[in-house]
Scaffold this motif. Sequence first.
Motif, PDB file in Angstrom:
ATOM      1  N   ALA A 311       0.842  -1.209   0.000  1.00 13.34           N
ATOM      2  CA  ALA A 311       0.000   0.000   0.000  1.00 13.34           C
ATOM      3  C   ALA A 311       0.872   1.253   0.000  1.00 13.34           C
ATOM      4  CB  ALA A 311      -0.928  -0.006   1.213  1.00 13.34           C
ATOM      5  N   PRO A 312       1.606   1.522  -1.085  1.00 14.58           N
ATOM      6  CA  PRO A 312       2.518   2.673  -1.094  1.00 14.58           C
ATOM      7  C   PRO A 312       1.800   4.011  -0.904  1.00 14.58           C
ATOM      8  CG  PRO A 312       2.246   1.765  -3.300  1.00 14.58           C
ATOM      9  CD  PRO A 312       1.622   0.795  -2.361  1.00 14.58           C
ATOM     10  N   ASP A 313       0.614   4.157  -1.518  1.00 17.96           N
ATOM     11  CA  ASP A 313      -0.117   5.419  -1.393  1.00 17.96           C
ATOM     12  C   ASP A 313      -0.480   5.720   0.057  1.00 17.96           C
ATOM     13  OD1 ASP A 313       0.035   5.685  -4.121  1.00 17.96           O
ATOM     14  OD2 ASP A 313      -1.956   4.860  -4.502  1.00 17.96           O
ATOM     15  N   ARG A 314      -0.974   4.697   0.738  1.00 16.90           N
ATOM     16  CA  ARG A 314      -1.374   4.891   2.137  1.00 16.90           C
ATOM     17  C   ARG A 314      -0.164   5.184   3.021  1.00 16.90           C
ATOM     18  NH1 ARG A 314      -5.809   0.054   3.300  1.00 16.90           N
ATOM     19  NH2 ARG A 314      -7.389   0.758   1.785  1.00 16.90           N
ATOM     20  N   VAL A 315       0.935   4.459   2.796  1.00 16.90           N
ATOM     21  CA  VAL A 315       2.133   4.655   3.609  1.00 16.90           C
ATOM     22  C   VAL A 315       2.662   6.076   3.439  1.00 16.90           C
ATOM     23  CG1 VAL A 315       4.536   3.965   3.934  1.00 16.90           C
ATOM     24  CG2 VAL A 315       2.773   2.222   3.588  1.00 16.90           C
ATOM     25  N   VAL A 316       2.793   6.512   2.202  1.00 21.70           N
ATOM     26  CA  VAL A 316       3.339   7.842   1.927  1.00 21.70           C
ATOM     27  C   VAL A 316       2.415   8.931   2.461  1.00 21.70           C
ATOM     28  CG1 VAL A 316       3.885   9.478   0.084  1.00 21.70           C
ATOM     29  CG2 VAL A 316       4.718   7.124  -0.042  1.00 21.70           C
ATOM     30  N   ALA A 317       1.116   8.801   2.232  1.00 23.64           N
ATOM     31  CA  ALA A 317       0.174   9.821   2.704  1.00 23.64           C
ATOM     32  C   ALA A 317       0.155   9.889   4.230  1.00 23.64           C
ATOM     33  CB  ALA A 317      -1.227   9.521   2.173  1.00 23.64           C
ATOM     34  N   LYS A 323       0.529  15.769   0.160  1.00 23.57           N
ATOM     35  CA  LYS A 323       1.209  16.464  -0.935  1.00 23.57           C
ATOM     36  C   LYS A 323       2.255  15.600  -1.628  1.00 23.57           C
ATOM     37  CE  LYS A 323       4.211  18.793   2.439  1.00 23.57           C
ATOM     38  NZ  LYS A 323       4.607  20.105   3.004  1.00 23.57           N
ATOM     39  N   TYR A 324       2.622  14.446  -1.007  1.00 23.88           N
ATOM     40  CA  TYR A 324       3.606  13.545  -1.619  1.00 23.88           C
ATOM     41  C   TYR A 324       2.959  12.272  -2.180  1.00 23.88           C
ATOM     42  CZ  TYR A 324       7.124  16.474   0.637  1.00 23.88           C
ATOM     43  OH  TYR A 324       7.901  17.536   1.028  1.00 23.88           O
ATOM     44  N   ALA A 325       1.642  12.173  -2.114  1.00 26.25           N
ATOM     45  CA  ALA A 325       0.965  10.947  -2.561  1.00 26.25           C
ATOM     46  C   ALA A 325       1.168  10.683  -4.045  1.00 26.25           C
ATOM     47  CB  ALA A 325      -0.529  11.037  -2.244  1.00 26.25           C
ATOM     48  N   GLY A 326       1.345  11.717  -4.830  1.00 29.47           N
ATOM     49  CA  GLY A 326       1.490  11.549  -6.271  1.00 29.47           C
ATOM     50  C   GLY A 326       2.768  10.853  -6.700  1.00 29.47           C
ATOM     51  N   TRP A 330       7.363   5.706  -6.288  1.00 28.32           N
ATOM     52  CA  TRP A 330       8.827   5.683  -6.209  1.00 28.32           C
ATOM     53  C   TRP A 330       9.319   4.868  -5.015  1.00 28.32           C
ATOM     54  CZ3 TRP A 330       9.798  11.685  -6.824  1.00 28.32           C
ATOM     55  CH2 TRP A 330       9.520  12.063  -8.144  1.00 28.32           C
ATOM     56  N   LEU A 331       8.480   4.704  -4.002  1.00 29.15           N
ATOM     57  CA  LEU A 331       8.913   4.061  -2.761  1.00 29.15           C
ATOM     58  C   LEU A 331       9.294   2.592  -2.953  1.00 29.15           C
ATOM     59  CD1 LEU A 331       9.360   4.170   0.285  1.00 29.15           C
ATOM     60  CD2 LEU A 331       6.915   3.698   0.600  1.00 29.15           C
ATOM     61  N   ILE A 332       8.572   1.867  -3.808  1.00 26.59           N
ATOM     62  CA  ILE A 332       8.799   0.420  -3.949  1.00 26.59           C
ATOM     63  C   ILE A 332      10.197   0.123  -4.482  1.00 26.59           C
ATOM     64  CG2 ILE A 332       7.954  -1.722  -4.980  1.00 26.59           C
ATOM     65  CD1 ILE A 332       5.185  -0.322  -5.165  1.00 26.59           C
ATOM     66  N   PRO A 333      10.610   0.670  -5.642  1.00 29.33           N
ATOM     67  CA  PRO A 333      11.969   0.383  -6.098  1.00 29.33           C
ATOM     68  C   PRO A 333      13.037   0.938  -5.165  1.00 29.33           C
ATOM     69  CG  PRO A 333      10.951   2.065  -7.483  1.00 29.33           C
ATOM     70  CD  PRO A 333       9.871   1.501  -6.614  1.00 29.33           C
TER      71      PRO A 333
END
Length: 411
Positions: A311-317, A323-326, A330-333
């Motif tokens: 769940a990269p979107d949830r983790v980042v948000a 403001k960094y959800a978009g 990038w987080l996975i690689p």
Amino acid sequence: MTAIARSKRTKAWGAAALLAGSALVHAGNYGFNLVAVRALTPAQYADVALAVTLLLIAGFVTLGFQMATARTVAEQLVDAGTAQSLAGWLGERAVRTGCLIGAATLALSPVLRTTFQTESVWPFAAIGVAMPWALLSGVRRGFVQGMQRFGKLALSFQAEMIARVAVGAGLMAAGFGVIGGVLGLTVSLVAAATVLPISSEKRTAPGAGLRRAAIRSIGPAMALLLGEALITHGDLLIVKQAFDPATAGEFAAIALLGRAIFFVTWPVSMLIFPMATRRVTAGEPTRPLLLVAVAGVAMVGGLATLAAAAAPDRVVAAVLGAKYAGVAHWLIPYAAATTLFSVAATALSFGVAIGRDGAGYGAAAAGAAVAVALATFHPTIDALLTAELILMGGYAAGTLTWVWRITGRSQ
């Protein structure tokens, strides 16, 4: 309880204190960065992240002094008084080196400001002032690390974290922006050195043989850490120089999450370094220790990467803000590449610990090669991350193969 049993118990508790203290330190450092991410714009956060990154890259000198001190103390099996003399002697040279680096940084700050597109020279001023203290803390940490006084080592990291959060995060939250953040970085390094004083009472200069052993250890240790610094932080420098400030800030924020894997697994290297040195000095097998260290790092990194992929979107948000959800993809690689690097870094630290100085110079060469490859190929952030992941896979495979072979020959 025998004296030996008490000593082992003390060291075990110290090791546990280091692990617990390191976890607290990284939590605090992340608190500092999260305050910066949320209190500043992406472009402003890029400046603070640049200051942190440059300090970490310059830290290869700091950690070089630390690893050289720790290795010499552990390898030579010296008593506390002799180790203290060595730490005092190296500390004086570390401060001189730090003053030279600091002065050069201050002199070049206008050029660096233009190159890295920062709003002011404050990030570079912070580095210049902090360098003597940073190098001194490295020697003092190496002394307690080599003596396996892990509790005191943890105390130094905790003092650094508390000062960074209290001063840096506090000032940024109060509205002082980038200036507050970089001031916190400087104060934290002063605190790290001052909590580990080296007594000057009845201290004599260490013997010539011990001085030569320490000086010989500095080169490989610095080479190893320079390679690690180029690999772990070179990408942010490239992005800060090649892309617009907002994109650089977004990348730095994602890197903050991805690098958590390296910093969480880093205490493993701190613990195994003196243990591996003492084992090889005593003629004991070292491969079992290597297997435990690498497996532990790979497991932690693998689980973290799977969590990011779920769940990269949830983790980042949740961590960085909406403001960094978009750029969450990038987080996975980045997490996967950091895991591979962490495995390689643990193995290379092991190689230096058992006296294979080629490990350090190999790391420096690999770091330079990775930095050149990334600097050459970065048309987009996605392309840079793909290249980074491929390079880290090759780096980890090559490093593990080499260190496995040298541990077999050292049995």
